[in-house]
Design an enzyme around this catalytic site. Structure first.
Site, PDB file in Angstrom:
ATOM      1  N   ASP A   1       0.823  -1.203   0.000  1.00  0.00           N
ATOM      2  CA  ASP A   1       0.000   0.000   0.000  1.00  0.00           C
ATOM      3  C   ASP A   1       0.860   1.257   0.000  1.00  0.00           C
ATOM      4  O   ASP A   1       2.068   1.213   0.251  1.00  0.00           O
ATOM      5  CB  ASP A   1      -0.923   0.014   1.226  1.00  0.00           C
ATOM      6  CG  ASP A   1      -1.986  -1.069   1.165  1.00  0.00           C
ATOM      7  OD1 ASP A   1      -2.317  -1.515   0.048  1.00  0.00           O
ATOM      8  OD2 ASP A   1      -2.482  -1.468   2.236  1.00  0.00           O
ATOM      9  N   TYR A  12       7.379  -9.841   7.407  1.00  0.00           N
ATOM     10  CA  TYR A  12       7.140  -8.403   7.539  1.00  0.00           C
ATOM     11  C   TYR A  12       7.658  -7.950   8.896  1.00  0.00           C
ATOM     12  O   TYR A  12       7.690  -8.711   9.868  1.00  0.00           O
ATOM     13  CB  TYR A  12       5.648  -8.077   7.459  1.00  0.00           C
ATOM     14  CG  TYR A  12       5.043  -8.161   6.084  1.00  0.00           C
ATOM     15  CD1 TYR A  12       4.951  -7.029   5.271  1.00  0.00           C
ATOM     16  CD2 TYR A  12       4.555  -9.372   5.596  1.00  0.00           C
ATOM     17  CE1 TYR A  12       4.386  -7.105   4.012  1.00  0.00           C
ATOM     18  CE2 TYR A  12       3.983  -9.457   4.331  1.00  0.00           C
ATOM     19  CZ  TYR A  12       3.904  -8.314   3.549  1.00  0.00           C
ATOM     20  OH  TYR A  12       3.349  -8.388   2.297  1.00  0.00           O
TER      21      TYR A  12
END
Length: 267
Positions: free
Chosen positions: A55, A110
């Site tokens: 994003d 992540y």
């Protein structure tokens, strides 16, 4: 030849990674660099594809792409010189037959960086262990029509200077999943939730998912493949940019830590 590259980027000057007409995106800049080098004309014919989308505002230490070109040597030698300063390739490989950056990945990692540290990092680490295993993450992601179950292989929270870092490795992730998990752990750190609440949300999903933490703290840290990559030297312009960013973020982290409310001492 089908080439694959590992590459990094800072996401705050991009409107996400996926190409969008009229907007600066990671894929758009990477494809433009390939075209300037005449590595291919049409990205569709070259089968340009990345391992996944990030994003707007999300960063990547280890994103992966692949494409076909008749000039592999030029790609390896020149891409880092042509890419903008906030994108740089770190390694390359000749992709084996059937390789796909998304579907050939065996794991993804992540990291989410909290600054200042939101209270009790030890409690956050203990709560993060509830995520390990296969669970229904409906309360922690934008699921849509996809299967809400995902397998998390490892999760931890540790302190790194002024940061608390949430690191999570899984086979795959749902949209906003890591950022929603980060929100839950931040609440634990502040004493607003506990391990039992996370366990309950994994077994009894709530009607509304948790809000996603801000994108700026998220980094796509690593993608695992059974393919050996050859390291690439970073271009000087990107090296200078990276050094400046490190200085800036270190300074901002120190300021945030100084401005943060002091931890309450036990009575």
């Amino acid at each position: 030849m089908n080439l694959t590259f590992r590459f990094s980027y800072f996401g705050d000057r991009f409107f996400g990674s996926q190409m969008q007409p009229g907007l600066r995106t990671v894929e758009g800049e990477f494809i433009a660099a390939c075209r300037r080098l005449h590595l291919f004309g049409d990205w569709r014919e070259a089968r340009f594809v990345t391992a996944g989308r990030t994003d707007r505002g999300v960063h990547a230490r280890d994103q992966v792409c692949s494409f076909r070109t008749e000039m592999p040597d030029r790609a390896v030698q020149a891409l880092n010189h042509v890419l903008p300063e906030d994108i740089w390739c770190t390694a390359w490989a000749e992709a084996p037959e059937g390789f796909h950056p998304r579907y050939s990945a065996v794991s993804r990692t992540y990291r989410y960086y909290f600054c200042p540290i939101p209270g009790d990092a030890v409690a956050m680490h203990e709560a993060a262990q509830e995520f390990v295993g296969r669970h229904d993450f409906s309360s922690f992601a934008r699921v849509g029509d996809r299967n809400p179950e995902r397998r998390v292989l490892d999760a931890r929270v540790f302190e790194d200077g002024p940061f608390a870092v949430f690191e999570v490795t899984g086979e795959s992730f749902l949209w906003n999943m890591v950022r929603c998990m980060a929100t839950a752990l931040e609440r634990v750190g502040r004493g607003e939730a506990d391990t039992e609440e996370i366990a309950r949300l994994l077994t009894e999903p709530a009607e509304q998912r948790l809000p996603a933490a801000p994108p700026e703290g998220l980094v796509l840290w690593d993608i695992g493949y059974e393919v050996p990559f050859v390291p690439l030297p970073i271009d000087e312009k990107s090296r200078r940019y990276l050094t400046d960013r490190r200085r800036h973020h270190t300074l901002m982290a120190e300021v945030s830590a100084l401005l943060a409310p002091a931890k309450k001492q036990p009575a």
